[in-house]
Design an enzyme around this catalytic site. Structure first.
Site, mmCIF file in Angstrom:
data_model
loop_
_atom_site.group_PDB
_atom_site.id
_atom_site.type_symbol
_atom_site.label_atom_id
_atom_site.label_comp_id
_atom_site.label_asym_id
_atom_site.label_seq_id
_atom_site.Cartn_x
_atom_site.Cartn_y
_atom_site.Cartn_z
ATOM 1 N N ASP A 119 -0.252 5.176 0.913
ATOM 2 C CA ASP A 119 -0.567 6.173 1.941
ATOM 3 C C ASP A 119 -0.668 5.527 3.311
ATOM 4 O O ASP A 119 -1.474 4.616 3.530
ATOM 5 C CB ASP A 119 -1.884 6.886 1.602
ATOM 6 C CG ASP A 119 -1.737 7.817 0.422
ATOM 7 O OD1 ASP A 119 -1.136 8.883 0.581
ATOM 8 O OD2 ASP A 119 -2.204 7.453 -0.681
ATOM 9 N N ASP A 171 0.874 -1.170 0.000
ATOM 10 C CA ASP A 171 0.000 0.000 0.000
ATOM 11 C C ASP A 171 0.914 1.224 0.000
ATOM 12 O O ASP A 171 2.114 1.107 0.265
ATOM 13 C CB ASP A 171 -0.868 -0.030 1.256
ATOM 14 C CG ASP A 171 -1.663 1.240 1.450
ATOM 15 O OD1 ASP A 171 -2.391 1.636 0.532
ATOM 16 O OD2 ASP A 171 -1.525 1.847 2.532
#
Length: 233
Positions: free
Chosen positions: A12, A10
């Site tokens: 953020d 991922d």
């Protein structure tokens, strides 16, 4: 025993903690208008789109903050930019990227954010070259917690779900990885550490606390809690 062939990150909150700054920016503005924006409430939109909880609509429509969306957005973004000037790549990320490359693992990125946002930060951090595929909001109809982003990244890398580990920071991201049938670990940031994750995921406070090889060993030897594990193995 399965062999891990890929890591999919991922972005953020996982690679760069952009999420704490977003929450603090909204929370500060809310407090200036005597409104409490709780983490439980805001946490609904972390790692996904604003379809479940939209902090702009909440402040403007529900709480009657006297700003239009464009004005509020400018205030929020200005505060976020100022806070992010002090933020660096999260501990252990560079070691995991370099280690994965040395081990010959495929490396991907799956993010609910937009591509321009991701590309800008990857360039600033100097790590874009590590990723063989980058899948973002423009590539799917539904972002996390829907598994589509991870499914596309897996296809791009040519690996099966049980051959990959997702590295996530939020409950929505973890749900997406689980729904895709992947192994996953969660490395919460200062905001998401207070949110509730489904089940009992492999959890680290920082990637720096466990080497990549030790993490892979832990994932492979622990009880398999992946969604659809029987189907995929």
């Amino acid at each position: 025993m399965s062999t891990i062939k890929a890591l999919i990150f991922d972005f953020d909150g996982t690679i760069l903690d952009t999420e704490t700054a977003w929450y603090e920016a909204f929370r500060e503005i809310a407090l200036e208008h005597d409104i409490e924006l709780t983490l439980d409430m805001y946490g609904q939109c972390i790692g996904t789109s604003l379809h479940v909880f939209d902090p702009y609509d909440y402040l403007i429509m529900d709480k009657q903050v006297p700003m239009d969306r464009e004005t509020l957005s400018k205030h929020v973004h200005a505060r976020h930019t100022k806070m992010m000037a002090q933020e660096g790549i999260r501990p252990g990320i560079l070691d995991y990227l370099a280690g994965a490359q040395e081990l010959g693992l495929r490396i991907g990125l799956a993010s609910s954010s937009k591509r321009a946002w991701i590309d800008n930060y990857l360039a600033q951090l100097g790590i874009a070259h590590y990723f063989e595929t980058i899948r973002t909001a423009e590539d799917v109809e539904l972002v996390k917690p829907h598994p589509a982003l991870y499914e596309l990244a897996l296809q791009d890398l040519g690996v099966q779900p049980h051959e990959a580990v997702a590295i996530e920071d939020s409950p929505n991201g973890a749900r997406a990885a689980a729904a895709a049938g992947m192994h996953y670990i969660v490395v919460p940031n200062p905001v998401t550490t207070f949110l509730t994750f489904d089940g009992e995921p492999h959890r680290l406070e920082s990637l720096a606390e466990l080497s990549l090889q030790d993490m892979l060993n832990r994932v492979l030897t622990a009880p398999d809690t992946r969604a659809n594990s029987t189907k995929n193995d």
